[in-house]
Design a protein around this motif. Structure first.
Motif, short mmCIF file in Angstrom:
data_model
loop_
_atom_site.label_atom_id
_atom_site.label_comp_id
_atom_site.label_asym_id
_atom_site.label_seq_id
_atom_site.Cartn_x
_atom_site.Cartn_y
_atom_site.Cartn_z
N GLY A 148 0.81 -0.76 -0.06
CA GLY A 148 -0.11 0.53 -0.21
C GLY A 148 0.83 1.20 0.31
N LYS A 155 -4.43 3.05 0.59
CA LYS A 155 -4.99 1.56 0.53
C LYS A 155 -3.97 0.95 -0.74
N THR A 156 -4.94 -0.78 -1.37
CA THR A 156 -4.12 -1.55 -1.94
C THR A 156 -5.38 -0.80 -3.23
#
Length: 238
Positions: A148, A155-156
């Motif tokens: 991430g 976030k990923t």
């Protein structure tokens, strides 16, 4: 545009040329590859041939499918596929396409299901380099590292290359040269590797990025029930 065939991958071997050079080839077997049905522009909006191969057990075929095979007067097939064709390349229903449908020297596109590898890590699945295999990295030297961002975006993202299921995908390899064919044994020898496992079904078509040789039979090489020994070209000229 001619029809393709459904072949079974037997494995790989090599053959030697007159100059003593060896050529790695994949052996494909075409066994009772029959035309099961037609798709027409008037009825279906496009022109294609439905081809079947392999003998299926009757108990594994639905009653509707058994009726369809009975209309075509062919045995129930294990594997079915459609090949788009031009209107002048339609092969009769019930005809068996033979190995000399392709000629030595032409190029083909092959499609198969790749070998399943199960759940694989990032190094095997995506060729990641991994972390340092030194003191301090401990047992995490084959991990993929950070996935991430920092606080932003935090976030990923989707489609990030990560460990997961590897294999069992439909893959097409283009521009493979046909080295030779054996009509009696139904074999097609293709130079190079073909996706899929030994015993798997392979779709073989004329290469879309290469010019089709003038020597190929039109609309194809096949046998019919009336005259099993007559190739397509002789049948049309008769």
């Amino acid at each position: 545009m001619r029809s393709g065939v459904i072949a079974q991958k037997l494995g790989m071997t090599r053959i030697f040329t007159d100059a003593g050079e060896h050529v790695p080839v994949t052996v494909l077997k075409v066994d009772q590859c029959q035309v099961v049905a037609h798709r027409t522009k008037d009825k279906n909006g496009y022109t294609a041939l439905q081809v079947g191969v392999g003998k299926a057990k009757v108990k594994n075929v639905s009653k509707a499918e058994r009726g369809r095979f009975a209309v075509a007067q062919v045995e129930p097939k294990r594997k079915l596929a459609e090949f788009r064709v031009s209107e002048d390349a339609v092969i009769p229903v019930g005809a068996e396409i033979t190995a000399d449908h392709f000629i030595a020297g032409q190029f083909v596109d092959v499609t198969g299901i790749t070998t399943g590898k199960g759940f694989a890590g990032g190094m095997k699945r995506w060729n990641f380099g991994g972390l340092r295999a030194s003191h301090g990295v401990s047992v995490s030297h084959r991990s993929i590292g950070s996935t991430g961002g920092r606080q932003d975006p935090g976030k990923t993202f989707k489609n990030k290359k990560m460990p997961g299921h590897l294999g069992v995908e439909r893959v097409t390899t283009q521009n493979l040269r046909v080295v030779s064919t054996d009509v009696e044994r139904g074999l097609i020898l293709v130079e190079g590797a073909v996706p899929g496992v030994a015993g798997g079904w392979i779709f073989v078509r004329d290469a879309v990025k290469r010019k089709l040789p003038k020597e190929v039979p039109m609309p194809g090489a096949f046998r019919t029930g009336a005259n099993d020994a007559a190739p397509a070209a002789q049948e049309e000229n008769a």
